[in-house]
Design a protein around this motif. Sequence first.
Motif, PDB file in Angstrom:
ATOM      1  N   ASN A  33       0.847  -1.191   0.000  1.00 58.55           N
ATOM      2  CA  ASN A  33       0.000   0.000   0.000  1.00 58.55           C
ATOM      3  C   ASN A  33       0.884   1.242   0.000  1.00 58.55           C
ATOM      4  N   ARG A  34       0.263   2.381  -0.059  1.00 60.61           N
ATOM      5  CA  ARG A  34       1.015   3.631  -0.068  1.00 60.61           C
ATOM      6  C   ARG A  34       1.968   3.691   1.113  1.00 60.61           C
ATOM      7  N   PHE A  35       3.208   3.991   0.860  1.00 56.74           N
ATOM      8  CA  PHE A  35       4.282   4.081   1.849  1.00 56.74           C
ATOM      9  C   PHE A  35       4.578   2.742   2.495  1.00 56.74           C
ATOM     10  N   GLY A  36       4.043   1.644   1.971  1.00 59.07           N
ATOM     11  CA  GLY A  36       4.319   0.327   2.523  1.00 59.07           C
ATOM     12  C   GLY A  36       3.564   0.011   3.789  1.00 59.07           C
ATOM     13  N   PHE A  43       3.402  -2.650  11.241  1.00 54.77           N
ATOM     14  CA  PHE A  43       4.197  -1.852  10.310  1.00 54.77           C
ATOM     15  C   PHE A  43       5.284  -2.676   9.625  1.00 54.77           C
ATOM     16  N   LEU A  44       5.974  -3.541  10.369  1.00 49.90           N
ATOM     17  CA  LEU A  44       7.078  -4.309   9.809  1.00 49.90           C
ATOM     18  C   LEU A  44       6.701  -5.745   9.455  1.00 49.90           C
ATOM     19  N   ASP A  45       5.430  -6.096   9.580  1.00 52.19           N
ATOM     20  CA  ASP A  45       4.995  -7.446   9.247  1.00 52.19           C
ATOM     21  C   ASP A  45       4.975  -7.632   7.733  1.00 52.19           C
ATOM     22  N   PRO A  46       5.201  -8.857   7.265  1.00 51.93           N
ATOM     23  CA  PRO A  46       5.124  -9.106   5.820  1.00 51.93           C
ATOM     24  C   PRO A  46       3.691  -8.940   5.318  1.00 51.93           C
ATOM     25  N   ASN A  50      -2.812 -13.597   0.808  1.00 53.77           N
ATOM     26  CA  ASN A  50      -4.046 -13.682   0.030  1.00 53.77           C
ATOM     27  C   ASN A  50      -4.361 -12.402  -0.754  1.00 53.77           C
ATOM     28  N   VAL A  51      -3.412 -11.502  -0.856  1.00 52.72           N
ATOM     29  CA  VAL A  51      -3.622 -10.240  -1.579  1.00 52.72           C
ATOM     30  C   VAL A  51      -2.914 -10.322  -2.922  1.00 52.72           C
TER      31      VAL A  51
END
Length: 84
Positions: A33-36, A43-46, A50-51
């Motif tokens: 997503n925007r800005f990861g 925040f730091l999870d992979p 399923n996306v």
Amino acid sequence: GFAGGTDQIREEYMFDKGTKFPLTVYVEMACNNRFGCNKDIGFLDPPPDNVKYTLEKCELGWFNRVAWDLMWDLRVINDVEHKL
């Protein structure tokens, strides 16, 4: 070569007038997503498995070193003018 931004030049993959087309190119892309950030996970999870993401636009262009150098020269001259 492939560029990674306004001031990043990646010259690992150079095409010239002798390049044969059609050409198969593998493209590295960020799938987030925007800005990861994802509001549903940490925040730091992979990212979730399923996306699915779709590359919507990709462009190739010839790099012109003379034009690139001239653009940066003019940008510096413009910056110096505004600072004086």
